[in-house]
Design a protein around this motif. Structure first.
Motif, PDB file in Angstrom:
ATOM      1  N   GLU A   1      11.627  21.779  60.092  1.00 53.91           N
ATOM      2  CA  GLU A   1      10.546  22.746  59.928  1.00 53.91           C
ATOM      3  C   GLU A   1      10.855  23.739  58.817  1.00 53.91           C
ATOM      4  O   GLU A   1       9.989  24.086  58.008  1.00 53.91           O
ATOM      5  CB  GLU A   1      10.313  23.482  61.244  1.00 53.91           C
ATOM      6  N   VAL A   2      12.102  24.216  58.754  1.00 60.51           N
ATOM      7  CA  VAL A   2      12.483  25.175  57.719  1.00 60.51           C
ATOM      8  C   VAL A   2      12.418  24.532  56.340  1.00 60.51           C
ATOM      9  O   VAL A   2      11.877  25.099  55.386  1.00 60.51           O
ATOM     10  CB  VAL A   2      13.898  25.727  57.992  1.00 60.51           C
ATOM     11  N   VAL A   3      12.982  23.324  56.228  1.00 57.79           N
ATOM     12  CA  VAL A   3      12.968  22.631  54.938  1.00 57.79           C
ATOM     13  C   VAL A   3      11.538  22.335  54.501  1.00 57.79           C
ATOM     14  O   VAL A   3      11.185  22.493  53.327  1.00 57.79           O
ATOM     15  CB  VAL A   3      13.801  21.333  55.015  1.00 57.79           C
ATOM     16  N   SER A   4      10.696  21.924  55.442  1.00 58.52           N
ATOM     17  CA  SER A   4       9.313  21.579  55.110  1.00 58.52           C
ATOM     18  C   SER A   4       8.517  22.790  54.650  1.00 58.52           C
ATOM     19  O   SER A   4       7.583  22.659  53.863  1.00 58.52           O
ATOM     20  CB  SER A   4       8.627  20.948  56.322  1.00 58.52           C
ATOM     21  N   ALA A   5       8.881  23.971  55.144  1.00 60.41           N
ATOM     22  CA  ALA A   5       8.170  25.178  54.730  1.00 60.41           C
ATOM     23  C   ALA A   5       8.543  25.595  53.317  1.00 60.41           C
ATOM     24  O   ALA A   5       7.783  26.289  52.646  1.00 60.41           O
ATOM     25  CB  ALA A   5       8.481  26.318  55.698  1.00 60.41           C
ATOM     26  N   ALA A   6       9.711  25.142  52.843  1.00 63.45           N
ATOM     27  CA  ALA A   6      10.185  25.578  51.528  1.00 63.45           C
ATOM     28  C   ALA A   6       9.994  24.531  50.447  1.00 63.45           C
ATOM     29  O   ALA A   6       9.982  24.872  49.265  1.00 63.45           O
ATOM     30  CB  ALA A   6      11.666  25.946  51.612  1.00 63.45           C
ATOM     31  N   LEU A   7       9.842  23.267  50.824  1.00 59.73           N
ATOM     32  CA  LEU A   7       9.826  22.184  49.847  1.00 59.73           C
ATOM     33  C   LEU A   7       8.632  21.268  50.075  1.00 59.73           C
ATOM     34  O   LEU A   7       8.029  21.272  51.148  1.00 59.73           O
ATOM     35  CB  LEU A   7      11.114  21.366  49.953  1.00 59.73           C
ATOM     36  N   PRO A   8       8.293  20.453  49.057  1.00 56.50           N
ATOM     37  CA  PRO A   8       7.186  19.496  49.227  1.00 56.50           C
ATOM     38  C   PRO A   8       7.587  18.309  50.093  1.00 56.50           C
ATOM     39  O   PRO A   8       7.738  17.188  49.619  1.00 56.50           O
ATOM     40  CB  PRO A   8       6.877  19.072  47.786  1.00 56.50           C
ATOM     41  N   VAL A   9       7.786  18.564  51.398  1.00 54.89           N
ATOM     42  CA  VAL A   9       8.096  17.500  52.348  1.00 54.89           C
ATOM     43  C   VAL A   9       6.779  16.976  52.899  1.00 54.89           C
ATOM     44  O   VAL A   9       6.022  17.710  53.529  1.00 54.89           O
ATOM     45  CB  VAL A   9       8.999  18.019  53.485  1.00 54.89           C
ATOM     46  N   GLU A  10       6.490  15.721  52.627  1.00 57.92           N
ATOM     47  CA  GLU A  10       5.229  15.131  53.053  1.00 57.92           C
ATOM     48  C   GLU A  10       5.243  14.761  54.534  1.00 57.92           C
ATOM     49  O   GLU A  10       4.196  14.767  55.193  1.00 57.92           O
ATOM     50  CB  GLU A  10       4.928  13.888  52.210  1.00 57.92           C
ATOM     51  N   ALA A  11       6.403  14.426  55.063  1.00 55.78           N
ATOM     52  CA  ALA A  11       6.518  14.074  56.476  1.00 55.78           C
ATOM     53  C   ALA A  11       7.977  14.117  56.867  1.00 55.78           C
ATOM     54  O   ALA A  11       8.864  13.965  56.024  1.00 55.78           O
ATOM     55  CB  ALA A  11       5.943  12.682  56.739  1.00 55.78           C
ATOM     56  N   TRP A  12       8.229  14.372  58.156  1.00 57.35           N
ATOM     57  CA  TRP A  12       9.595  14.280  58.661  1.00 57.35           C
ATOM     58  C   TRP A  12       9.587  13.700  60.055  1.00 57.35           C
ATOM     59  O   TRP A  12       8.580  13.693  60.749  1.00 57.35           O
ATOM     60  CB  TRP A  12      10.319  15.614  58.620  1.00 57.35           C
ATOM     61  N   ALA A  13      10.748  13.220  60.462  1.00 59.75           N
ATOM     62  CA  ALA A  13      10.880  12.664  61.805  1.00 59.75           C
ATOM     63  C   ALA A  13      12.305  12.853  62.283  1.00 59.75           C
ATOM     64  O   ALA A  13      13.253  12.763  61.504  1.00 59.75           O
ATOM     65  CB  ALA A  13      10.513  11.190  61.825  1.00 59.75           C
ATOM     66  N   VAL A  14      12.449  13.154  63.574  1.00 63.39           N
ATOM     67  CA  VAL A  14      13.748  13.163  64.233  1.00 63.39           C
ATOM     68  C   VAL A  14      13.793  11.948  65.136  1.00 63.39           C
ATOM     69  O   VAL A  14      12.908  11.746  65.962  1.00 63.39           O
ATOM     70  CB  VAL A  14      13.952  14.450  65.052  1.00 63.39           C
ATOM     71  N   LEU A  15      14.806  11.132  64.978  1.00 61.60           N
ATOM     72  CA  LEU A  15      14.850   9.827  65.644  1.00 61.60           C
ATOM     73  C   LEU A  15      16.050   9.716  66.562  1.00 61.60           C
ATOM     74  O   LEU A  15      17.154  10.160  66.209  1.00 61.60           O
ATOM     75  CB  LEU A  15      14.908   8.709  64.593  1.00 61.60           C
TER      76      LEU A  15
END
Length: 543
Positions: free
Chosen positions: A417-431
C-alpha cells in the motif's frame, strides 16, 4: 535459504508467527535499511559522481562493520581494475581518492572470473580455498578477511565493491552478501544516472541549428533556478527571464527561402549568446521556431533589460538586412515562482513589445510570489522516473512498526500500500506459496491484492484457482535470495505477464509468502529491488 528438496506447506492451519520483537528500526535489518536510505539519498543529492561513491563506500563500511571499503572500475581495454575511492582504515600505500591505482586482472584470475560471472566472493587469510593472490593481498594490507561484489550495469560488469576486516574483527559471512549486493545495485544506479546525464548533456539539450540550449534544457535550468530560490531566505536572489521573438521571419522564409531564414536565426542566436555572456551565469536558449530566451539566474529586471537591449542593438547593426527582435522581460525578486507562470508572464510582456514597436523591449510586472504548485500541472518524466527511496523506506518502516501484531500477509500488504501510493504500481498481490518438487509447477494462492480503479487487468492468482508460476522464478524469490525483475524483454519467463499498464514485475518473499508488485515505470522499477528485498525481510522476520 537453500532448497533442501522439501515443500513449504500452504496449510491454512499453520501456527501464527511469533510477534515481532521491538521496533524494526532497532533490529539489524533496521540498521541495513538506514544505510540503504542514506545511500539512496546520496544517489538523489550528489552532484559529483566521486562524492556519491565516497559517501556510498563510507556508509557501506559503517553498515557492514568493515575496516575498509574500495570501489573500483573495470577498464576492459587494459584488462585492469582502477580504484576510484578507498575509505576506512586504509593502508599507508593507498589514497582515499587515488589518481592512478590500478590492478591487472591477469594477476588476479579469481577476480577476473568473478567479474565475468557476476558472482560475489568471500575469502580469508587462513581459508585453504583462498587463492595465493588473494592471501598475499590480505597479508600486504594487514587484513584478515574480505568480500567482493561485482557492480553490474545493464548486463556488463562495470566494476567491483571490495570490503575487508582487520585481524580480530568479525569476519564476513554469506549473510552480509545481501546488503553488499544492495550497495552494489545503488552504485550501479548512480553509474547509470551519471552516464545518462553525460549523454544528455552532449546532445539532448542542444539546439541543432544554433548550438544554444534547447527548450528541454531551458525548462530544466529554469526549474532548478526557481527551486533553489525556494530554499533561500526572504531576500532570495532574483531569477529573470527574457523571451524574444524574431520579427518578420515568415516574410524572409517566403521571399528568400528557408536557408535564408536559418541564417537569420543563427545571427539572432549569436547576438543573444554574446549579450548573455555579459551577465554572470546567464544562458541563451532557443525555445523553438523563431522564439528565443535568456535565463538570468541571480539577476534582477534591470540587468535583464540591459542584456536584452544589447542583443537588440547588435542585431540592428547587422549589415545589409538589419534584424529586429521583440523582447519581454520579467523577474521574481523573492518567494517561489512556478516555471510556467514566469514563462507566461514573459510571453505576455513580449507580446506587448511586438505590438508596441518591432525591436522593442518591454519589462513586465515583477512577480514576487506564486503558489508552490498549479492545478493540473503534470509532473515531468524525470519526476516520474526517479524514486525517492529515502522517503519511501521511511514510510514503509513506519508502517511496519505500526503493525507488529499483524500477520506476515498483512505486513506485506502494508508495504504494498505504501509503495503503491508513491509509485506507478498498476497492481499488487500478496501470495501464500506452496513450492513443490523441482519438477512440479508452483501454485500460488492470493492472500491480499489490489488494483487501480478501474482495474487495469488481472493479476495471476487473484481470482479462481491458483495460478502456475514458472518454478525457476518462484523458488528463488520465495527463498529470499533475490528480487526478480521481469519486463517484456525477458522472453524466458513466458508464464509471467505484467498486469495491463505495467512494464515490470517484482517478486520477493520468504517463509511461504510472496509480494508481487506490477510497476508501470521501468526506470522506477530498476531502482526498487534492493529496497523491496530488505523491506520484505523486515516484514517477515520471525515468520
Amino acid at each position: 535459504m537453500h532448497d533442501q528438496g522439501g515443500a513449504m506447506s500452504s496449510d491454512a492451519s499453520m501456527p501464527d508467527p511469533p510477534e515481532m520483537e521491538g521496533s524494526i528500526l532497532e533490529s539489524r535489518v533496521g540498521g541495513q535499511l538506514r544505510s540503504l536510505m542514506t545511500i539512496a539519498a546520496a544517489v538523489a543529492a550528489s552532484r559529483q559522481f566521486e562524492d556519491f561513491l565516497a559517501l556510498t563506500a563510507e556508509e557501506a563500511c559503517r553498515a557492514l562493520g568493515a575496516s575498509s571499503v574500495s570501489i573500483s572500475r573495470l577498464d576492459p581495454e587494459r584488462d585492469e581494475l582502477q580504484t576510484i575511492v578507498n575509505v576506512g582504515e586504509i593502508d599507508p600505500s593507498e589514497e582515499h581518492r587515488p589518481a592512478d591505482e590500478r590492478h591487472l586482472l591477469s594477476e588476479y584470475p579469481n577476480v577476473a572470473a568473478a567479474l565475468k560471472a557476476a558472482e560475489p566472493r568471500l575469502f580469508s587469510v587462513d581459508d585453504p580455498s583462498t587463492s595465493p593472490e588473494d592471501r598475499a593481498a590480505l597479508t600486504r594490507l594487514g587484513r584478515e578477511s574480505a568480500a567482493s561484489m561485482p557492480i553490474v550495469v545493464g548486463d556488463q560488469a562495470w566494476g567491483e565493491l571490495w570490503v575487508s576486516t582487520a585481524p580480530g574483527a568479525r569476519r564476513f559471512t554469506g549473510d552480509d552478501l545481501g546488503l553488499l549486493g544492495a550497495v552494489a545495485e545503488h552504485v550501479a544506479a548512480g553509474v547509470t544516472e551519471a552516464e545518462y546525464m553525460t549523454r544528455l548533456a552532449g546532445y539532448a539539450y542542444d539546439d541543432g541549428l544554433t548550438g544554444l540550449l534547447n527548450r528541454r534544457g531551458f525548462e530544466e535550468r529554469l526549474s532548478d533556478a526557481l527551486a533553489d530560490t525556494a530554499h533561500e531566505d526572504e531576500r532570495a536572489r532574483p531569477v529573470s527571464l527574457v523571451v524574444c521573438d524574431v520579427d518578420n521571419l515568415k516574410d524572409v522564409n517566403d521571399s528568400y527561402g528557408h536557408e535564408a531564414g536559418d541564417r537569420m536565426l543563427v545571427h539572432v542566436a549569436d547576438a543573444l549568446r554574446t549579450a548573455a555572456a555579459t551577465a554572470h551565469g546567464a544562458v541563451a536558449c532557443r525555445l523553438g521556431g523563431d522564439e528565443f530566451a535568456i535565463l538570468l539566474d541571480g539577476h534582477g529586471p534591470d540587468v535583464a533589460r540591459r542584456v536584452a537591449q544589447m542583443a537588440v542593438d547588435r542585431l540592428a547593426r547587422t549589415q545589409r538586412h538589419p534584424i529586429t527582435i521583440s523582447c519581454g522581460v520579467v523577474s521574481t525578486e523573492a518567494g517561489r515562482l512556478q516555471p510556467a507562470a514566469l514563462l507566461r508572464a514573459a510571453d505576455a510582456a513580449q507580446y506587448r513589445a511586438k505590438h508596441t514597436r518591432e525591436g522593442s523591449v518591454v519589462v513586465g510586472s515583477t512577480l514576487a510570489s506564486h503558489p508552490a504548485s498549479e492545478p493540473g500541472q503534470r509532473r515531468s518524466h524525470r519526476d516520474r522516473s526517479v524514486v525517492d527511496l529515502q522517503l519511501l523506506l521511511e514510510h514503509c518502516i513506519e508502517r511496519l512498526d505500526e503493525g507488529t501484531d499483524e500477520t506476515p500477509a498483512q505486513r506485506l500488504a502494508g508495504i504494498a500500500e505504501v509503495v503503491s501510493a508513491a509509485l506507478p504500481v498498476e497492481a499488487w498481490a500478496v501470495l501464500r506459496v506452496d513450492v513443490g518438487p523441482p519438477s512440479a509447477p508452483g501454485g500460488v494462492q492470493t492472500v491480499h491484492c489490489w488494483a487501480e480503479a478501474p482495474p487495469r487487468g488481472p493479476v495471476p492468482g487473484r481470482d479462481g484457482p491458483p495460478a502456475e508460476y514458472p518454478p525457476a522464478v518462484l523458488r528463488p524469490a520465495v527463498e529470499g535470495e533475490t528480487v526478480h525483475l521481469f519486463t517484456d524483454e525477458d522472453t524466458e519467463w513466458d508464464g509471467l505477464r505484467p498486469a495491463r499498464g505495467a512494464v515490470a514485475v517484482l517478486l520477493a518473499g520468504s517463509g511461504g509468502h510472496l509480494l508481487r508488485l506490477d510497476v508501470g515505470d521501468l526506470i522506477a522499477a530498476r531502482q526498487l529491488p534492493s529496497a523491496v528485498r530488505l523491506l520484505v525481510g523486515a516484514a517477515l522476520q520471525g515468520s
